[in-house]
Design a protein around this motif. Structure first.
Motif, PDB file in Angstrom:
ATOM      1  N   GLN A 228      22.828   3.606   3.863  1.00  0.00           N
ATOM      2  CA  GLN A 228      21.795   2.906   2.744  1.00  0.00           C
ATOM      3  C   GLN A 228      21.344   4.209   2.422  1.00  0.00           C
ATOM      4  O   GLN A 228      20.268   5.381   3.409  1.00  0.00           O
ATOM      5  CB  GLN A 228      21.052   1.970   4.152  1.00  0.00           C
ATOM      6  CG  GLN A 228      21.797   0.579   4.566  1.00  0.00           C
ATOM      7  CD  GLN A 228      22.355  -0.409   3.381  1.00  0.00           C
ATOM      8  OE1 GLN A 228      21.583  -0.476   2.122  1.00  0.00           O
ATOM      9  NE2 GLN A 228      23.672  -0.723   3.166  1.00  0.00           N
ATOM     10  N   ILE A 229      20.288   3.674   1.163  1.00  0.00           N
ATOM     11  CA  ILE A 229      19.671   4.966   0.592  1.00  0.00           C
ATOM     12  C   ILE A 229      18.942   4.497  -0.233  1.00  0.00           C
ATOM     13  O   ILE A 229      19.028   3.672  -0.814  1.00  0.00           O
ATOM     14  CB  ILE A 229      20.437   6.462   0.020  1.00  0.00           C
ATOM     15  CG1 ILE A 229      21.640   6.790   0.857  1.00  0.00           C
ATOM     16  CG2 ILE A 229      19.674   7.446  -1.028  1.00  0.00           C
ATOM     17  CD1 ILE A 229      22.927   7.665   0.139  1.00  0.00           C
ATOM     18  N   ALA A 230      17.414   4.440   0.047  1.00  0.00           N
ATOM     19  CA  ALA A 230      16.372   3.814  -1.099  1.00  0.00           C
ATOM     20  C   ALA A 230      15.725   5.648  -1.090  1.00  0.00           C
ATOM     21  O   ALA A 230      15.459   6.421  -0.589  1.00  0.00           O
ATOM     22  CB  ALA A 230      15.593   3.324  -0.485  1.00  0.00           C
ATOM     23  N   ALA A 249       4.711   7.096   4.897  1.00  0.00           N
ATOM     24  CA  ALA A 249       6.266   6.789   4.968  1.00  0.00           C
ATOM     25  C   ALA A 249       6.674   6.876   6.131  1.00  0.00           C
ATOM     26  O   ALA A 249       7.797   6.701   5.999  1.00  0.00           O
ATOM     27  CB  ALA A 249       6.515   7.542   3.976  1.00  0.00           C
ATOM     28  N   ARG A 250       6.447   8.093   7.188  1.00  0.00           N
ATOM     29  CA  ARG A 250       6.547   8.724   8.436  1.00  0.00           C
ATOM     30  C   ARG A 250       6.529   7.025   9.097  1.00  0.00           C
ATOM     31  O   ARG A 250       7.868   6.783  10.101  1.00  0.00           O
ATOM     32  CB  ARG A 250       6.076   9.833   8.823  1.00  0.00           C
ATOM     33  CG  ARG A 250       6.863  10.692   7.649  1.00  0.00           C
ATOM     34  CD  ARG A 250       6.090  12.196   8.894  1.00  0.00           C
ATOM     35  NE  ARG A 250       7.274  12.323  10.106  1.00  0.00           N
ATOM     36  CZ  ARG A 250       7.150  13.172  10.884  1.00  0.00           C
ATOM     37  NH1 ARG A 250       6.647  14.199  10.752  1.00  0.00           N
ATOM     38  NH2 ARG A 250       7.576  13.544  12.292  1.00  0.00           N
ATOM     39  N   ARG A 251       5.749   6.604   9.165  1.00  0.00           N
ATOM     40  CA  ARG A 251       5.587   5.483   9.818  1.00  0.00           C
ATOM     41  C   ARG A 251       6.238   4.336   9.754  1.00  0.00           C
ATOM     42  O   ARG A 251       7.189   3.323  10.612  1.00  0.00           O
ATOM     43  CB  ARG A 251       3.870   5.063  10.237  1.00  0.00           C
ATOM     44  CG  ARG A 251       3.415   5.990  11.564  1.00  0.00           C
ATOM     45  CD  ARG A 251       2.027   5.211  11.395  1.00  0.00           C
ATOM     46  NE  ARG A 251       0.852   4.927  10.069  1.00  0.00           N
ATOM     47  CZ  ARG A 251       0.069   6.295   9.669  1.00  0.00           C
ATOM     48  NH1 ARG A 251       0.108   7.029   9.602  1.00  0.00           N
ATOM     49  NH2 ARG A 251      -0.798   5.434   8.648  1.00  0.00           N
ATOM     50  N   GLU A 252       6.159   3.830   8.785  1.00  0.00           N
ATOM     51  CA  GLU A 252       6.257   2.336   7.826  1.00  0.00           C
ATOM     52  C   GLU A 252       8.006   2.476   7.836  1.00  0.00           C
ATOM     53  O   GLU A 252       8.734   1.817   7.965  1.00  0.00           O
ATOM     54  CB  GLU A 252       6.208   2.246   6.623  1.00  0.00           C
ATOM     55  CG  GLU A 252       4.831   1.965   6.091  1.00  0.00           C
ATOM     56  CD  GLU A 252       4.590   0.658   6.844  1.00  0.00           C
ATOM     57  OE1 GLU A 252       5.139  -0.339   6.588  1.00  0.00           O
ATOM     58  OE2 GLU A 252       3.962   0.465   7.389  1.00  0.00           O
ATOM     59  N   VAL A 306      12.497  -2.123   2.491  1.00  0.00           N
ATOM     60  CA  VAL A 306      11.187  -1.024   3.648  1.00  0.00           C
ATOM     61  C   VAL A 306      11.306  -0.338   2.410  1.00  0.00           C
ATOM     62  O   VAL A 306       9.940   0.213   2.509  1.00  0.00           O
ATOM     63  CB  VAL A 306      12.226  -0.557   4.672  1.00  0.00           C
ATOM     64  CG1 VAL A 306      11.262   1.146   4.878  1.00  0.00           C
ATOM     65  CG2 VAL A 306      12.871  -1.327   5.656  1.00  0.00           C
ATOM     66  N   MET A 307      11.321  -0.108   1.466  1.00  0.00           N
ATOM     67  CA  MET A 307      10.545   1.101   0.329  1.00  0.00           C
ATOM     68  C   MET A 307      10.074   0.816  -0.447  1.00  0.00           C
ATOM     69  O   MET A 307       8.638   0.905  -0.685  1.00  0.00           O
ATOM     70  CB  MET A 307      11.670   1.757  -0.402  1.00  0.00           C
ATOM     71  CG  MET A 307      10.873   2.925  -1.606  1.00  0.00           C
ATOM     72  SD  MET A 307      10.886   4.274  -0.316  1.00  0.00           S
ATOM     73  CE  MET A 307      11.835   5.443  -0.589  1.00  0.00           C
ATOM     74  N   ARG A 313       1.725  -1.383  -0.136  1.00  0.00           N
ATOM     75  CA  ARG A 313       1.269  -0.608   0.956  1.00  0.00           C
ATOM     76  C   ARG A 313       0.727   0.338   0.277  1.00  0.00           C
ATOM     77  O   ARG A 313      -1.046   0.972   0.880  1.00  0.00           O
ATOM     78  CB  ARG A 313       1.838  -0.766   2.582  1.00  0.00           C
ATOM     79  CG  ARG A 313       0.640  -1.522   3.633  1.00  0.00           C
ATOM     80  CD  ARG A 313       1.782  -1.620   4.850  1.00  0.00           C
ATOM     81  NE  ARG A 313       3.130  -1.605   4.656  1.00  0.00           N
ATOM     82  CZ  ARG A 313       3.495  -3.138   4.802  1.00  0.00           C
ATOM     83  NH1 ARG A 313       2.520  -4.233   4.466  1.00  0.00           N
ATOM     84  NH2 ARG A 313       4.956  -2.882   4.886  1.00  0.00           N
ATOM     85  N   ALA A 314       1.367   1.112   0.081  1.00  0.00           N
ATOM     86  CA  ALA A 314       0.179   2.906  -0.353  1.00  0.00           C
ATOM     87  C   ALA A 314      -0.425   2.270  -2.126  1.00  0.00           C
ATOM     88  O   ALA A 314      -1.042   3.322  -1.930  1.00  0.00           O
ATOM     89  CB  ALA A 314       1.543   3.246  -1.019  1.00  0.00           C
TER      90      ALA A 314
END
Ligand code: FAD
Length: 480
Positions: A228-230, A249-252, A306-307, A313-314
């Motif tokens: 899977q890639i986003a 992004a690292r956390r999420e 996820v993305m 959130r960003a």
């Protein structure tokens, strides 16, 4: 009156004859047009002057060539795909080029050990493809992957686009086979993941840029292939915001980031102007853009969701002003083309002065702000084009010439601007070479900025391993 120049050194005819006999007709060339390709350094900052290039077909042939040259005290310059950025593979008059391109065999791929053993002249892209054919991943990825060789990647400890997730080349290697300066073969082609038996010779040769030995084979680490890639493209108001986004992004994503690349609006505009079929992913105009890629090797992960969550959130937090997620492979390819198109687009725009530097990730905003201010002070009208692997603190801090300044006048400032930027990098606790190495280009810069004890050790190591200084002399460090 100036003193007469001493005659250019030449390779003795008897040595050339012995090497020709050893390697046979396919194993060497003295053809002017062939040599022109090998002597040409991509950036045009150096021109090689080798009169002969060798193409050994085996480790034994490499060792025999090295023994002959060692006996004659003639220098050998190893060369891979000749894509390096620091003049490391450039040979002077009286030196011999040894190109590993014929040693391009995949020796074996082991899906239980997650390893692949290859000869050093294997093209990086071939290794990636072979891993994929076994449903595995070799994660080293860089713009020159279609022509650079794994031996060159090892010799430069190449970084590239996936360092944030998988590390540099050094982190992707288990074992090496190396021909030493006197022709001895060190067989360190181990598959071991744990081996604490004395000094780590493998790590000594990785990043040594052909100055300590000629790498002839290696055993690489493989990984499960991402399923899977986003990939997303976002607009940012500041470099500071990029760091907030990176941390989020690292956390999420559960640290699933495979690439996090930053570029200025100027860099994006250059790509759209000069690279065919590159289009703007967003309507929003912003001073900065970032590309984020997350991957997972678990087949059922929904990375698009996820993305989406991450971008929402960003936006809420004010880290980004807009963002889009690639909906197809073609859209993803466009995003990568925008990122990878920056160096060629900059070349088409005119002269550029470049820096491959790194600082702690948290210092990237200070580096960019202070660097741009200093560059504008030195050359009013200069066009900053910083971009790169911000997730690793590695910025390709490039500058394009002012619109109305002649290219030569601009490029004459190369050393001055380098010193300005490198002073700032040093002040921030950074490195003057993040991933391209030292080669010939940065020998003086290394001597200027390195800790004296480090310089002493570098010279001692070179002296101990290559006492005659016949392996790639004049690169990284001058032992005398
Ligand atoms: C478009 C483009 C994008 C790039 N992107 C990146 C990037 O993202 N990250 C990065 O790190 N680099 C990047 N590079 C730089 C370059 O591709 C790397 O440094 C690469 O690892 C060099 O490999 P090569 O086979 O071309 O080596 P060469 O250029 O042939 O040689 C480089 C050095 O390694 C030595 N060497 C080569 N083969 C051997 C060997 N078998 N044994 C011992 N010494 C050897 C040479 O003597 C020389 O000192 C890029 C270059 C281009 C043109």
């Amino acid at each position: 009156m100036p003193a007469p120049l001493s005659p250019a050194p030449t390779v003795p005819a008897e040595l050339i004859a012995a090497l020709q006999t050893l390697l046979g007709p396919k194993g060497w060339s003295m053809d002017a047009s062939v040599l022109e390709q090998h002597n040409r350094e991509a950036r045009g900052k150096f021109t090689g002057a080798a009169d002969i290039v060798l193409y050994p077909a085996s480790t034994d042939e490499v060792a025999a060539c090295v023994r002959l040259c060692h006996r004659a005290a003639i220098a050998l310059v190893p060369q891979g795909g000749n894509t390096g950025r620091c003049g490391g593979a450039v040979a002077d008059n009286g030196q011999i080029l040894i190109n590993l391109g014929r040693m391009n065999q995949i020796i074996n791929t082991d899906a239980r050990d997650f390893t692949m053993t290859v000869q050093a002249g294997t093209i990086l892209h071939t290794i990636q493809q072979t891993a994929e054919n076994h449903d595995l991943l070799f994660p080293l990825s860089l713009g020159a992957q279609g022509s650079c060789q794994i031996g060159g990647n090892l010799a430069t400890n190449a970084g590239g686009l996936n360092v944030i997730r998988y590390g540099n080349t050094r982190d992707l290697v288990l074992g090496l086979e190396v021909v030493l300066a006197d022709g001895t073969i060190w067989n360190g082609l181990s598959k071991l993941r744990k081996d604490n038996t004395g000094y780590d010779l493998r790590d000594l040769f990785i990043g040594s840029e052909g100055t300590l030995g000629i790498i002839t084979a290696c055993t690489l680490k493989l990984f499960p292939r991402p399923r899977q890639i986003a990939t997303a493209w976002v607009a940012l108001e500041s470099v500071d915001a990029a760091l907030d986004l990176l941390a989020l992004a690292r956390r999420e994503s559960g640290d699933a980031i495979a690439a996090f690349e930053l570029m200025s609006q100027f860099a994006q505009d250059l790509c759209i102007r000069h690279i065919q079929n590159c289009t703007t992913p967003l309507q929003t105009v912003a001073p900065w853009y970032a590309m984020i890629e997350i991957t997972s090797s678990r087949p059922h992960d929904d990375l698009t969701t996820v993305m989406h969550g991450l971008l929402e959130r960003a936006l809420e937090s004010g880290f980004i002003s807009d963002g889009t997620i690639a909906q197809s492979e073609a859209q993803r390819a466009n995003l990568w083309a925008l990122r990878e198109g920056i160096p060629p687009a900059q070349t088409r725009e005119g002269g550029s002065i470049k820096h491959d530097v790194s600082v702690p990730v948290s210092s990237v905003p200070a580096l960019i702000e202070r660097g741009i201010a200093q560059a504008l002070k030195r050359i009013p009208g200069i066009r900053p084009c910083p971009f790169g692997h911000v997730g690793d603190g590695n910025i390709h801090f490039n500058f394009s010439q002012p619109v109305d300044m002649p290219r030569e006048v601009f490029l004459a400032q190369w050393e001055n601007l380098n010193r300005d930027i490198h002073d700032i990098v040093a002040d921030l606790g950074g490195s003057i070479s993040a991933e391209h190495g030292i080669g010939r280009l940065k020998v003086e810069e290394l001597a200027h900025y390195a800790d004296p004890a480090k310089m002493q050790l570098l010279k001692a190591i070179k002296q101990a391993i290559d006492p005659q200084n016949t392996l790639n002399p004049g690169k990284i460090v001058n032992p005398a």
